[in-house]
Design an enzyme around this catalytic site. Structure first.
Site, PDB file in Angstrom:
ATOM      1  N   LYS A 134       0.908  -1.271  -0.027  1.00 31.93           N
ATOM      2  CA  LYS A 134       0.083   0.084   0.200  1.00 31.93           C
ATOM      3  C   LYS A 134       0.928   1.368  -0.001  1.00 31.93           C
ATOM      4  O   LYS A 134       0.866   2.195  -0.719  1.00 31.93           O
ATOM      5  CB  LYS A 134      -0.948  -0.137   1.236  1.00 31.93           C
ATOM      6  CG  LYS A 134      -1.807  -1.220   1.431  1.00 31.93           C
ATOM      7  CD  LYS A 134      -2.692  -1.493   0.271  1.00 31.93           C
ATOM      8  CE  LYS A 134      -3.947  -2.435   0.799  1.00 31.93           C
ATOM      9  NZ  LYS A 134      -3.219  -3.931   0.825  1.00 31.93           N
ATOM     10  N   LYS A 147      -8.309   1.784   4.206  1.00 30.81           N
ATOM     11  CA  LYS A 147      -8.199   0.461   4.118  1.00 30.81           C
ATOM     12  C   LYS A 147      -6.753   0.179   4.979  1.00 30.81           C
ATOM     13  O   LYS A 147      -5.969   0.867   5.178  1.00 30.81           O
ATOM     14  CB  LYS A 147      -7.920  -0.138   2.641  1.00 30.81           C
ATOM     15  CG  LYS A 147      -6.822   0.777   1.736  1.00 30.81           C
ATOM     16  CD  LYS A 147      -7.019   0.381   0.267  1.00 30.81           C
ATOM     17  CE  LYS A 147      -5.989   1.315  -0.476  1.00 30.81           C
ATOM     18  NZ  LYS A 147      -6.376   0.708  -2.016  1.00 30.81           N
ATOM     19  N   ARG A 154      -5.806  -4.953 -12.730  1.00 32.25           N
ATOM     20  CA  ARG A 154      -4.475  -5.698 -12.286  1.00 32.25           C
ATOM     21  C   ARG A 154      -3.613  -5.953 -13.452  1.00 32.25           C
ATOM     22  O   ARG A 154      -3.725  -6.747 -14.406  1.00 32.25           O
ATOM     23  CB  ARG A 154      -4.911  -7.124 -11.584  1.00 32.25           C
ATOM     24  CG  ARG A 154      -3.784  -7.989 -11.379  1.00 32.25           C
ATOM     25  CD  ARG A 154      -2.790  -7.417 -10.508  1.00 32.25           C
ATOM     26  NE  ARG A 154      -3.229  -7.140  -9.241  1.00 32.25           N
ATOM     27  CZ  ARG A 154      -3.561  -7.690  -8.004  1.00 32.25           C
ATOM     28  NH1 ARG A 154      -2.962  -9.207  -8.173  1.00 32.25           N
ATOM     29  NH2 ARG A 154      -4.153  -7.303  -7.207  1.00 32.25           N
ATOM     30  N   ARG A 177     -11.086  -6.081 -12.969  1.00 29.74           N
ATOM     31  CA  ARG A 177     -12.369  -6.336 -11.979  1.00 29.74           C
ATOM     32  C   ARG A 177     -13.286  -5.451 -12.090  1.00 29.74           C
ATOM     33  O   ARG A 177     -13.170  -4.590 -11.336  1.00 29.74           O
ATOM     34  CB  ARG A 177     -11.573  -6.976 -10.710  1.00 29.74           C
ATOM     35  CG  ARG A 177     -10.302  -8.141 -10.984  1.00 29.74           C
ATOM     36  CD  ARG A 177      -9.504  -7.926  -9.986  1.00 29.74           C
ATOM     37  NE  ARG A 177      -8.792  -6.771  -9.779  1.00 29.74           N
ATOM     38  CZ  ARG A 177      -7.663  -6.317  -9.145  1.00 29.74           C
ATOM     39  NH1 ARG A 177      -7.340  -7.269  -8.058  1.00 29.74           N
ATOM     40  NH2 ARG A 177      -6.665  -5.319  -9.190  1.00 29.74           N
ATOM     41  N   ARG A 204     -16.053  -2.425  -3.850  1.00 30.68           N
ATOM     42  CA  ARG A 204     -14.814  -3.191  -4.033  1.00 30.68           C
ATOM     43  C   ARG A 204     -15.085  -3.972  -5.183  1.00 30.68           C
ATOM     44  O   ARG A 204     -16.011  -4.809  -5.610  1.00 30.68           O
ATOM     45  CB  ARG A 204     -14.648  -4.032  -2.720  1.00 30.68           C
ATOM     46  CG  ARG A 204     -14.413  -3.517  -1.418  1.00 30.68           C
ATOM     47  CD  ARG A 204     -14.485  -4.278  -0.442  1.00 30.68           C
ATOM     48  NE  ARG A 204     -15.683  -4.948  -0.125  1.00 30.68           N
ATOM     49  CZ  ARG A 204     -16.171  -5.877   0.749  1.00 30.68           C
ATOM     50  NH1 ARG A 204     -14.977  -6.297   1.466  1.00 30.68           N
ATOM     51  NH2 ARG A 204     -17.019  -6.465   0.723  1.00 30.68           N
ATOM     52  N   ASP A 239      -2.291  -2.222  -9.627  1.00 31.42           N
ATOM     53  CA  ASP A 239      -3.698  -1.981  -9.478  1.00 31.42           C
ATOM     54  C   ASP A 239      -4.014  -0.640  -9.966  1.00 31.42           C
ATOM     55  O   ASP A 239      -3.493   0.524  -9.307  1.00 31.42           O
ATOM     56  CB  ASP A 239      -4.276  -2.265  -8.183  1.00 31.42           C
ATOM     57  CG  ASP A 239      -4.276  -3.768  -7.678  1.00 31.42           C
ATOM     58  OD1 ASP A 239      -4.153  -4.684  -8.800  1.00 31.42           O
ATOM     59  OD2 ASP A 239      -4.642  -3.922  -6.559  1.00 31.42           O
ATOM     60  N   GLU A 255      -2.201   0.475  -5.797  1.00 22.87           N
ATOM     61  CA  GLU A 255      -1.513  -0.430  -4.876  1.00 22.87           C
ATOM     62  C   GLU A 255      -0.694  -1.110  -5.861  1.00 22.87           C
ATOM     63  O   GLU A 255      -0.664  -1.220  -7.092  1.00 22.87           O
ATOM     64  CB  GLU A 255      -2.448  -1.426  -4.417  1.00 22.87           C
ATOM     65  CG  GLU A 255      -3.264  -1.333  -3.278  1.00 22.87           C
ATOM     66  CD  GLU A 255      -3.994  -2.521  -2.601  1.00 22.87           C
ATOM     67  OE1 GLU A 255      -3.449  -3.472  -2.674  1.00 22.87           O
ATOM     68  OE2 GLU A 255      -5.222  -2.093  -2.059  1.00 22.87           O
ATOM     69  N   ASN A 286       1.260  -4.644  -5.889  1.00 22.70           N
ATOM     70  CA  ASN A 286       1.389  -6.043  -5.254  1.00 22.70           C
ATOM     71  C   ASN A 286       2.673  -6.885  -5.633  1.00 22.70           C
ATOM     72  O   ASN A 286       2.937  -6.999  -6.647  1.00 22.70           O
ATOM     73  CB  ASN A 286       0.186  -6.829  -5.922  1.00 22.70           C
ATOM     74  CG  ASN A 286      -1.005  -6.377  -5.434  1.00 22.70           C
ATOM     75  OD1 ASN A 286      -1.977  -6.396  -4.486  1.00 22.70           O
ATOM     76  ND2 ASN A 286      -1.703  -5.243  -6.436  1.00 22.70           N
TER      77      ASN A 286
END
Length: 328
Positions: free
Chosen positions: A130, A165, A215, A230, A238, A278, A286, A288
């Site tokens: 994050k 978050k 993603r 997504r 979300r 993301d 983000e 990842n």
């Protein structure tokens, strides 16, 4: 032509018994490695240990197959020094907690003794998924990391619609949206900060979430031209697949490539070989690096082998090491 080398590849992951092989990226990577004749050793976090300055693990030699009823078989179990492996894939899902950090020290010990570890243990510690985006503010939404409730309240009053978050989690867990006149502000802020005892991330709500949360995968500094978008289901903030997001494979647009190409050399330089960005709309939310997913969904629709690119990197890296060693 180079001589084919059978490698010993270890993986640290969550219990393989609980995975969904249809969409599990770790399983897809292992299947590619096995299909190339490499030997796979399976480990969980609890199996790692240090003894007199040397890293070990309780390892299981594992055979896998694409069978939804029985997708793995352990051949044997033994305590083995980590430096007897050629490469280790660190694919343990968050939470990113002290236990995860301790495991990176053990893996770093193996790395110092010649094992290729992906992703680099030091970078797994240094770059929280994050907070890492704060290195690239030109690409991110307005973002605040704090445990001070007054700071969160002022941020909320400024933007009127925000997302909170945790810094250590994944999969959409404990993500809250607070709109302009939400009477639940205090209880959400208290819960997220544990009454000002834990840091959390606060971001301006992005309306473009209705178009999806992309993603974007990067392998060895090379962005994959297709991403897993997504789409949140109706009435949901979300977009994570774990909470019902709808998967859609689509091409990267100009902005996606701009962000990915800017970050790629930085990630590669820091030993972050397999990464998932993301992006919502035009904003990076983000980075990842612990256990990026999305491989299976992309590979199932496009003629591209992301797993092949990753194993190619491992083979090339270790082949060079092998031939360098025999020339000495």
């Amino acid at each position: 032509m180079h001589k084919k080398i059978s490698l010993k590849i270890g993986i640290v992951m969550d219990p393989i018994l609980s995975i969904n092989i249809k969409k599990d990226s770790s399983f897809a990577i292992l299947l590619e490695a096995q299909n190339r004749g490499h030997i796979i050793y399976y480990m969980e976090l609890n199996d790692l240990y240090l003894n007199n300055g040397k890293s070990y693990a309780i390892m299981r030699l594992i055979k896998i197959k694409k069978n939804k009823n029985k997708w793995f078989e352990f051949i044997n179990e033994q305590d083995i020094p980590l430096n007897t492996l050629d490469a280790i894939l660190m694919r343990k899902d968050p939470p990113f907690n002290t236990e995860f950090i301790y495991s990176t020290y053990i893996l770093e010990n193996a790395e110092k003794n010649g094992v290729l570890v992906l992703n680099k243990p030091q970078s797994l510690r240094n770059y929280n998924e994050k907070i890492f985006i704060s290195d690239f503010p030109r690409f991110t939404p307005d973002t605040l990391v704090t445990r001070n409730i007054i700071k969160i309240k002022n941020f909320w009053k400024k933007h009127r619609d925000i997302i909170l978050k945790p810094l250590h989690s994944m999969g959409g867990n404990n993500i809250f949206r607070i709109t302009e006149n939400d009477t639940n502000f205090s209880v959400i802020a208290e819960n997220m900060t544990h009454c000002e005892k834990k840091f959390c991330m606060v971001q301006k709500y992005l309306k473009d979430i209705k178009y999806g949360d992309k993603r974007i995968l990067i392998v060895n500094g090379n962005p994959i031209p297709w991403c897993l978008n997504r789409i949140p289901k109706s009435g949901e903030t979300r977009a994570n697949l774990a909470v019902g997001g709808i998967p859609k494979i689509q091409k990267l647009n100009e902005t996606d490539f701009k962000i990915a190409n800017f970050l790629s050399p930085i990630l590669k330089k820091n030993g972050l070989i397999f990464v998932g960005l993301d992006i919502i709309g035009s904003k990076l939310t983000e980075i990842n690096i612990t256990s990026p997913t999305g491989i299976c969904e992309i590979e199932s629709e496009q003629n591209i082998s992301i797993t092949g690119m990753l194993i190619d990197y491992i083979e090339k890296n270790l082949r060079k090491k092998y031939y360098d060693s025999i020339r000495i």
